[in-house]
Design a protein around this motif. Structure first.
Motif, mmCIF file in Angstrom:
data_model
loop_
_atom_site.group_PDB
_atom_site.id
_atom_site.type_symbol
_atom_site.label_atom_id
_atom_site.label_comp_id
_atom_site.label_asym_id
_atom_site.label_seq_id
_atom_site.Cartn_x
_atom_site.Cartn_y
_atom_site.Cartn_z
ATOM 1 N N GLU A 15 0.799 -1.092 -0.059
ATOM 2 C CA GLU A 15 0.146 -0.024 -0.001
ATOM 3 C C GLU A 15 0.853 1.074 0.080
ATOM 4 O O GLU A 15 0.552 2.190 0.883
ATOM 5 C CB GLU A 15 -0.956 0.021 1.142
ATOM 6 N N GLY A 16 1.719 1.459 -0.823
ATOM 7 C CA GLY A 16 2.671 2.501 -0.965
ATOM 8 C C GLY A 16 3.731 2.371 -2.144
ATOM 9 O O GLY A 16 4.232 1.156 -2.252
ATOM 10 N N GLY A 17 3.813 3.361 -2.743
ATOM 11 C CA GLY A 17 5.048 3.157 -3.880
ATOM 12 C C GLY A 17 5.194 4.506 -4.727
ATOM 13 O O GLY A 17 3.980 5.092 -4.867
ATOM 14 N N ALA A 18 6.100 4.575 -5.492
ATOM 15 C CA ALA A 18 6.180 5.872 -6.374
ATOM 16 C C ALA A 18 6.702 5.589 -7.743
ATOM 17 O O ALA A 18 7.703 4.828 -7.725
ATOM 18 C CB ALA A 18 6.820 7.073 -5.649
ATOM 19 N N TYR A 19 6.249 6.078 -8.683
ATOM 20 C CA TYR A 19 6.981 6.055 -10.008
ATOM 21 C C TYR A 19 7.159 7.324 -10.594
ATOM 22 O O TYR A 19 6.392 8.329 -10.435
ATOM 23 C CB TYR A 19 5.709 5.497 -11.132
ATOM 24 N N VAL A 20 8.366 7.407 -11.130
ATOM 25 C CA VAL A 20 8.953 8.684 -11.790
ATOM 26 C C VAL A 20 9.190 8.259 -12.890
ATOM 27 O O VAL A 20 10.192 7.428 -13.538
ATOM 28 C CB VAL A 20 9.968 8.992 -10.873
ATOM 29 N N HIS A 21 8.484 9.028 -14.352
ATOM 30 C CA HIS A 21 8.888 8.615 -15.490
ATOM 31 C C HIS A 21 9.355 9.705 -16.341
ATOM 32 O O HIS A 21 9.072 10.997 -16.023
ATOM 33 C CB HIS A 21 7.538 8.203 -16.287
ATOM 34 N N MET A 22 10.378 9.511 -17.124
ATOM 35 C CA MET A 22 11.004 10.495 -17.925
ATOM 36 C C MET A 22 10.268 10.605 -19.373
ATOM 37 O O MET A 22 10.374 9.509 -20.134
ATOM 38 C CB MET A 22 12.455 10.314 -18.118
ATOM 39 N N THR A 23 9.533 11.623 -19.353
ATOM 40 C CA THR A 23 8.933 12.055 -20.726
ATOM 41 C C THR A 23 9.897 13.133 -21.436
ATOM 42 O O THR A 23 11.054 13.431 -21.175
ATOM 43 C CB THR A 23 7.551 12.540 -20.645
ATOM 44 N N SER A 24 9.219 13.783 -22.461
ATOM 45 C CA SER A 24 10.149 14.702 -23.186
ATOM 46 C C SER A 24 9.179 15.787 -23.730
ATOM 47 O O SER A 24 8.200 15.385 -23.997
ATOM 48 C CB SER A 24 10.901 14.284 -24.121
ATOM 49 N N THR A 25 9.703 16.974 -23.869
ATOM 50 C CA THR A 25 9.024 18.178 -24.610
ATOM 51 C C THR A 25 8.819 17.816 -26.101
ATOM 52 O O THR A 25 8.042 18.167 -26.868
ATOM 53 C CB THR A 25 9.663 19.656 -24.374
#
Length: 303
Positions: A142-152
């Protein structure tokens, strides 16, 4: 205690540039790090365990905890091995940073199937596979974080990057879906569009004086400047931040817009193609987006 104290984070593409900066910053904030990198060229050739191992060794030498991993993000099995590495080495996983990337730039009308598939495989499929491999663990705890790299390049546009732009905009949709589907488990998902000089941006052609000046401005954008936002988004301090897109450029942080209706037109008897041409399009044309690329929209010098 740092913001990542007690947490375990997987950073893909951690062997250099932005990924290396994020991995080092996660460790400096108290996190235990799986530094994943195949060590291949931007086009995907070769493989070298050295880059991932050097980052892991650097973290350990500074008193942190890290392990190197060289599995590919572009397959279901490889992604699960990356997450399993975190579980085997540190007993848990708390955050995933989907940073692995490649480039196969080509004008759309010249791009071949391999150039398309190879970029989609690493960026979009890779982000899905690694995120999915961690999802059950996040749900169960019941917890966690995603950080994704996108781009302009995807958010706004760029020349010669149909594969990369499509993958990076796809990651935005993936992140939003993860945020919606996993909110009940207190799992967050956000995107960063980084501006930084790295191995990937080093491939930008610079033949004209204008292009050379642009490259020189880009060189001022240090890869390490992206890391603080990644650490924040992976930490408990960002517990109420999800489904957002941030652009980070040198000392600037920008909150990027997301698609919403700009203008609506209605015709009681229904639309015909002729009525659309005569009425709807002229009414909406003032809100049309011009044909711009990233550099046209974000045109000011880095701060």
């Amino acid at each position: 205690m740092g913001m990542m104290e007690g947490k375990v984070v997987v950073v893909t593409g951690a062997g250099g540039g932005i990924g290396r900066g994020i991995a080092l910053a996660m460790a400096a904030a108290g996190g235990r790090v799986v530094a994943n990198d195949l060590g291949v060229s931007l086009g995907g050739e070769g493989a070298d365990a050295g880059p991932a191992q050097r980052v892991a060794d650097e973290i350990v030498a500074a008193g942190g905890q890290a392990v190197a991993n060289t599995d590919t993000v572009s397959t279901w099995a490889g992604a699960h091995r990356i997450v399993q590495c975190a579980l085997d080495q540190f007993g848990r996983i708390d955050a995933v940073v989907n940073n692995a990337g490649n480039l196969r730039d080509r004008m759309f009308h010249k791009m071949n199937e391999d150039e398309w598939r190879s970029v989609i495989d690493v960026h979009l499929h890779g982000a899905f596979f690694v995120s999915r491999a961690a999802a059950n663990h996040f749900r169960d705890q019941e917890g966690g974080a995603y950080v994704h790299m996108t781009s302009t390049s995807g958010l706004i546009g760029n020349f010669g990057q149909a594969n990369y732009s499509a993958a990076k905009l796809g990651i935005v949709g993936l992140s939003k879906s993860i945020a919606l589907d996993m909110a009940r488990y207190r799992v967050r998902s956000n995107c960063i569009a980084p501006f930084a000089w790295s191995r990937m941006t080093d491939s930008i052609p610079a033949t004209t004086p204008e292009e050379k000046a642009r490259v020189e401005r880009m060189k001022k954008m240090e890869a390490g400047k992206i890391a603080p936002m990644a650490v924040f988004l992976a930490s408990d301090a960002a517990a109420d931040v999800t489904a957002q897109i941030f652009a980070v450029r040198a000392n600037e942080i920008m909150l990027m817009g997301q698609s919403r209706p700009l203008r609506s037109v209605h015709l009681g008897e229904g639309w015909t193609p002729e009525a659309i041409a005569a009425t709807a399009i002229p009414a909406m044309r003032g809100q049309f987006y011009p044909l711009e690329r990233s550099g046209d929209v974000i045109s000011w010098d880095p701060i």
